[in-house]
Write a protein that holds these residues in place. Structure first.
Motif, PDB file in Angstrom:
ATOM      1  N   GLY A 117       0.451  -1.285  -0.035  1.00 29.17           N
ATOM      2  CA  GLY A 117      -0.347  -0.109   0.175  1.00 29.17           C
ATOM      3  C   GLY A 117       1.091   1.243   0.150  1.00 29.17           C
ATOM      4  O   GLY A 117       0.040   2.013  -0.787  1.00 29.17           O
ATOM      5  N   VAL A 118       2.034   0.791   0.767  1.00 28.07           N
ATOM      6  CA  VAL A 118       2.928   1.997   1.168  1.00 28.07           C
ATOM      7  C   VAL A 118       3.697   1.953  -0.672  1.00 28.07           C
ATOM      8  O   VAL A 118       3.824   3.836  -1.256  1.00 28.07           O
ATOM      9  N   ARG A 119       4.479   1.274  -0.736  1.00 34.52           N
ATOM     10  CA  ARG A 119       5.624   1.357  -1.715  1.00 34.52           C
ATOM     11  C   ARG A 119       4.421   1.867  -2.942  1.00 34.52           C
ATOM     12  O   ARG A 119       5.249   2.005  -4.334  1.00 34.52           O
ATOM     13  N   HIS A 120       3.111   1.781  -3.381  1.00 33.03           N
ATOM     14  CA  HIS A 120       1.880   2.456  -4.276  1.00 33.03           C
ATOM     15  C   HIS A 120       1.839   3.794  -4.711  1.00 33.03           C
ATOM     16  O   HIS A 120       1.664   4.718  -5.845  1.00 33.03           O
ATOM     17  N   ILE A 121       2.555   4.770  -3.119  1.00 32.68           N
ATOM     18  CA  ILE A 121       2.086   6.437  -3.092  1.00 32.68           C
ATOM     19  C   ILE A 121       3.107   6.603  -3.234  1.00 32.68           C
ATOM     20  O   ILE A 121       3.419   8.187  -3.505  1.00 32.68           O
ATOM     21  N   THR A 122       4.353   6.686  -2.365  1.00 30.64           N
ATOM     22  CA  THR A 122       5.679   7.010  -2.619  1.00 30.64           C
ATOM     23  C   THR A 122       5.820   7.676  -3.858  1.00 30.64           C
ATOM     24  O   THR A 122       6.884   9.111  -3.348  1.00 30.64           O
ATOM     25  N   ALA A 123       5.579   6.676  -4.945  1.00 27.16           N
ATOM     26  CA  ALA A 123       6.507   7.786  -6.215  1.00 27.16           C
ATOM     27  C   ALA A 123       6.087   9.322  -6.566  1.00 27.16           C
ATOM     28  O   ALA A 123       6.506  10.046  -6.919  1.00 27.16           O
ATOM     29  N   TYR A 124       3.903   8.921  -6.339  1.00 28.76           N
ATOM     30  CA  TYR A 124       3.271  10.099  -6.528  1.00 28.76           C
ATOM     31  C   TYR A 124       3.934  11.307  -5.696  1.00 28.76           C
ATOM     32  O   TYR A 124       3.484  12.127  -5.961  1.00 28.76           O
ATOM     33  N   LEU A 125       3.523  10.887  -4.518  1.00 32.42           N
ATOM     34  CA  LEU A 125       4.060  11.938  -3.365  1.00 32.42           C
ATOM     35  C   LEU A 125       5.743  12.142  -3.604  1.00 32.42           C
ATOM     36  O   LEU A 125       6.202  13.512  -3.821  1.00 32.42           O
ATOM     37  N   ALA A 126       6.470  11.694  -4.383  1.00 33.97           N
ATOM     38  CA  ALA A 126       8.048  12.534  -5.082  1.00 33.97           C
ATOM     39  C   ALA A 126       7.605  13.223  -5.802  1.00 33.97           C
ATOM     40  O   ALA A 126       8.271  14.366  -6.057  1.00 33.97           O
ATOM     41  N   GLY A 127       7.014  12.817  -6.531  1.00 35.93           N
ATOM     42  CA  GLY A 127       6.327  13.555  -7.968  1.00 35.93           C
ATOM     43  C   GLY A 127       5.876  15.472  -8.126  1.00 35.93           C
ATOM     44  O   GLY A 127       6.050  16.483  -7.901  1.00 35.93           O
ATOM     45  N   MET A 128       4.759  14.948  -6.604  1.00 36.15           N
ATOM     46  CA  MET A 128       3.992  15.833  -6.421  1.00 36.15           C
ATOM     47  C   MET A 128       4.812  17.008  -5.890  1.00 36.15           C
ATOM     48  O   MET A 128       4.684  17.624  -4.988  1.00 36.15           O
ATOM     49  N   SER A 129       6.169  16.666  -4.057  1.00 36.53           N
ATOM     50  CA  SER A 129       6.604  17.406  -3.815  1.00 36.53           C
ATOM     51  C   SER A 129       8.099  18.572  -4.612  1.00 36.53           C
ATOM     52  O   SER A 129       8.536  18.960  -3.326  1.00 36.53           O
ATOM     53  N   GLY A 130       8.750  17.383  -5.851  1.00 32.75           N
ATOM     54  CA  GLY A 130       9.273  17.924  -6.690  1.00 32.75           C
ATOM     55  C   GLY A 130      10.305  17.773  -6.760  1.00 32.75           C
ATOM     56  O   GLY A 130      11.169  19.000  -6.925  1.00 32.75           O
ATOM     57  N   MET A 131      10.769  16.158  -6.534  1.00 31.04           N
ATOM     58  CA  MET A 131      11.710  15.598  -6.018  1.00 31.04           C
ATOM     59  C   MET A 131      12.401  16.150  -7.652  1.00 31.04           C
ATOM     60  O   MET A 131      11.694  15.417  -8.468  1.00 31.04           O
ATOM     61  N   LYS A 132      13.815  16.491  -7.403  1.00 29.39           N
ATOM     62  CA  LYS A 132      14.573  16.188  -8.473  1.00 29.39           C
ATOM     63  C   LYS A 132      14.546  14.651  -8.469  1.00 29.39           C
ATOM     64  O   LYS A 132      14.940  13.820  -8.594  1.00 29.39           O
ATOM     65  N   TYR A 133      14.534  14.315 -10.134  1.00 23.82           N
ATOM     66  CA  TYR A 133      14.567  12.958 -10.332  1.00 23.82           C
ATOM     67  C   TYR A 133      16.321  11.949 -10.753  1.00 23.82           C
ATOM     68  O   TYR A 133      15.604  11.017  -9.761  1.00 23.82           O
ATOM     69  N   ARG A 134      17.068  13.072 -10.815  1.00 27.30           N
ATOM     70  CA  ARG A 134      18.085  12.134  -9.927  1.00 27.30           C
ATOM     71  C   ARG A 134      17.910  11.663  -8.681  1.00 27.30           C
ATOM     72  O   ARG A 134      18.635  10.381  -8.546  1.00 27.30           O
ATOM     73  N   VAL A 135      17.805  12.614  -7.733  1.00 29.48           N
ATOM     74  CA  VAL A 135      17.551  12.408  -6.776  1.00 29.48           C
ATOM     75  C   VAL A 135      16.268  10.832  -5.956  1.00 29.48           C
ATOM     76  O   VAL A 135      16.758  10.042  -4.736  1.00 29.48           O
ATOM     77  N   PHE A 136      15.587  11.069  -7.331  1.00 28.66           N
ATOM     78  CA  PHE A 136      14.599   9.931  -6.938  1.00 28.66           C
ATOM     79  C   PHE A 136      15.352   8.701  -7.178  1.00 28.66           C
ATOM     80  O   PHE A 136      14.936   7.145  -6.592  1.00 28.66           O
ATOM     81  N   ALA A 137      15.779   8.676  -8.388  1.00 25.48           N
ATOM     82  CA  ALA A 137      15.436   7.789  -9.166  1.00 25.48           C
ATOM     83  C   ALA A 137      16.903   6.904  -8.508  1.00 25.48           C
ATOM     84  O   ALA A 137      16.711   5.497  -7.438  1.00 25.48           O
ATOM     85  N   VAL A 138      17.744   7.170  -6.987  1.00 26.21           N
ATOM     86  CA  VAL A 138      18.887   6.607  -6.439  1.00 26.21           C
ATOM     87  C   VAL A 138      18.315   6.263  -5.345  1.00 26.21           C
ATOM     88  O   VAL A 138      18.237   4.892  -5.157  1.00 26.21           O
ATOM     89  N   PHE A 139      17.316   6.654  -4.519  1.00 27.61           N
ATOM     90  CA  PHE A 139      16.702   6.353  -3.550  1.00 27.61           C
ATOM     91  C   PHE A 139      15.805   4.817  -4.189  1.00 27.61           C
ATOM     92  O   PHE A 139      15.275   3.860  -3.245  1.00 27.61           O
ATOM     93  N   ALA A 140      14.963   5.624  -5.111  1.00 31.40           N
ATOM     94  CA  ALA A 140      13.571   4.493  -5.190  1.00 31.40           C
ATOM     95  C   ALA A 140      14.472   3.489  -6.455  1.00 31.40           C
ATOM     96  O   ALA A 140      13.684   2.355  -5.676  1.00 31.40           O
ATOM     97  N   TYR A 141      15.324   3.224  -6.787  1.00 29.91           N
ATOM     98  CA  TYR A 141      16.030   2.106  -7.257  1.00 29.91           C
ATOM     99  C   TYR A 141      16.689   1.386  -6.427  1.00 29.91           C
ATOM    100  O   TYR A 141      16.629  -0.023  -6.644  1.00 29.91           O
ATOM    101  N   THR A 142      16.888   1.864  -5.448  1.00 30.80           N
ATOM    102  CA  THR A 142      18.343   1.295  -4.196  1.00 30.80           C
ATOM    103  C   THR A 142      16.918   0.653  -4.433  1.00 30.80           C
ATOM    104  O   THR A 142      17.080  -0.724  -3.383  1.00 30.80           O
ATOM    105  N   GLY A 143      15.540   0.858  -3.523  1.00 32.34           N
ATOM    106  CA  GLY A 143      14.786   0.213  -2.953  1.00 32.34           C
ATOM    107  C   GLY A 143      13.614  -1.338  -3.883  1.00 32.34           C
ATOM    108  O   GLY A 143      13.755  -2.302  -2.987  1.00 32.34           O
TER     109      GLY A 143
END
Length: 199
Positions: A117-143
């Protein structure tokens, strides 16, 4: 269930694993942990090869979370609230995950994979928060990698008792959340401490 999964894995193999996880992470009602654990069991039987199973699972999860991030970056919270109920994401779950994301941010992208349930939302929240893709990619792809290999290894180790993993996830999801939160806080404090020492 085992017969259906066996048919699915035998017929679609790595491609099926990829697309199932991609769609499951986006939010469609696909039992991700069940599929990955069974895929690990298929590896133990020699039906699939571990390196390719890991690769297809990782790429599928990474693709799904990237699509979610891109959608949120463009259309944001209004869309999530509108389509959320169709993806089993009610406003209460979205709000609670928003609070977690505000506190732990990037670390939730890693830990959140292990929380149904949580993993389905975290990426949406990252995108909505304006997180830079490079930062998102490092943590999201590690996960995505850690999540994929964990359940594949569990399925391979448990073999015929692979289904026990899904029981543990349902019953101990809160425990996973607390442990993950503790790890995220400890990591955050360590990073802050190192930054203060450097300055």
């Amino acid at each position: 269930m085992e017969q259906h999964l066996d048919f699915f894995v035998m017929k679609y193999g790595y491609v099926g694993v990829f697309f199932s996880l991609a769609l499951g992470v986006i939010g469609l009602p696909i039992p991700d942990e069940v599929l990955m654990t069974y895929t690990g069991y298929a590896v133990s039987r020699g039906v699939l090869q571990m390196p390719f199973a890991v690769l297809s699972a990782f790429l599928g999860a990474a693709a799904g979370i990237t699509v979610s991030y891109l959608i949120a970056s463009k259309w944001g919270l209004p869309l999530l609230l509108k389509v959320g109920p169709y993806l089993h994401l009610n406003p209460k779950k979205i709000e609670s995950t928003q609070k977690l994301f505000a506190k732990y941010g990037t670390f939730l992208l890693i830990v959140g994979y292990f929380l149904p349930g949580v993993r389905h939302i975290t990426a949406y929240l990252a995108g909505m928060s304006g997180m830079k893709y490079r930062v998102f990619a490092v943590f999201a792809y590690t996960g995505a990698f850690l999540w994929s290999i964990t359940f594949l290894l569990l399925g391979r180790a448990l073999e015929k008792e692979w289904f026990k993993v899904t029981v543990y996830v349902r019953h101990y999801g809160l425990t996973f959340l607390l442990i993950g939160g503790a790890i995220a806080i400890a990591w955050y404090l360590l990073v802050k401490y190192r930054q203060s020492v450097k300055t």
